[in-house]
Every structure is written in structure tokens, then in C-alpha cells.
Design a protein around this motif. Structure first.
Motif, mmCIF file in Angstrom:
data_model
loop_
_atom_site.group_PDB
_atom_site.id
_atom_site.type_symbol
_atom_site.label_atom_id
_atom_site.label_comp_id
_atom_site.label_asym_id
_atom_site.label_seq_id
_atom_site.Cartn_x
_atom_site.Cartn_y
_atom_site.Cartn_z
ATOM 1 N N LYS A 185 0.838 -1.215 0.000
ATOM 2 C CA LYS A 185 0.000 0.000 0.000
ATOM 3 C C LYS A 185 0.865 1.255 0.000
ATOM 4 O O LYS A 185 0.585 2.215 -0.730
ATOM 5 N N ASP A 228 0.970 4.127 -2.956
ATOM 6 C CA ASP A 228 0.772 5.554 -2.678
ATOM 7 C C ASP A 228 1.953 6.377 -3.182
ATOM 8 O O ASP A 228 1.766 7.456 -3.756
ATOM 9 N N ARG A 239 2.035 9.295 -6.131
ATOM 10 C CA ARG A 239 2.590 10.621 -5.852
ATOM 11 C C ARG A 239 3.681 10.986 -6.863
ATOM 12 O O ARG A 239 3.722 12.106 -7.365
#
Length: 76
Positions: free
Chosen positions: A59, A63, A67
């Protein structure tokens, strides 16, 4: 709100049997209590469910990739 950024990896020798890397269970328990069994300073050793870290780390990678993609798009 605490995250994996608050974890402090350490090197340790487990009861003189082998050298390894990991975390102090009671520190992990403060952030992710569901990843630790047992209680600090109990007669029994605490244990960390290291396999469960895989989903947590995947996870985090997802993320970060989102980004990075967003930031790369901003540069164009």
C-alpha cells in the motif's frame, strides 16, 4: 496519526542463535497493535506478524507511485 515512517528498523541477535533485522514489538504495537501478539514486559515474548507487513508495504509503494506520477505530470 502515526505511520510506517515512525517505525525504527533495528539489527539484533536473537537469543544468541542468529543475527537479523526487524523491529521492537512494543514499538510496532503502539502504531499497529493488530500486527503484534503479546504484551510488553510480559513473561512470554511478544511476536510480530511480519507477513502482514507485506500488505502494508505494498500500500505504501502504491501511494508513493501515485505521488511520483502526479509530480512527474506537474513537471511537464
Amino acid at each position: 496519526n502515526r505511520t510506517i515512517d515512525d517505525l525504527k528498523p533495528i539489527e539484533y541477535d536473537f537469543m544468541g542463535r542468529f543475527h537479523d533485522m526487524g523491529f521492537l514489538a512494543h514499538e510496532v504495537q503502539e502504531i499497529f497493535p493488530f500486527l503484534v501478539s503479546g504484551h510488553k514486559d510480559d513473561n512470554n515474548l511478544q511476536s510480530i506478524k511480519y507477513n502482514s507487513f507485506i500488505a502494508l508495504l505494498v500500500k505504501e509503494i502504491q501511494d508513493l507511485k501515485k505521488r511520483v506520477a502526479f509530480l512527474e505530470k506537474q513537471d511537464k
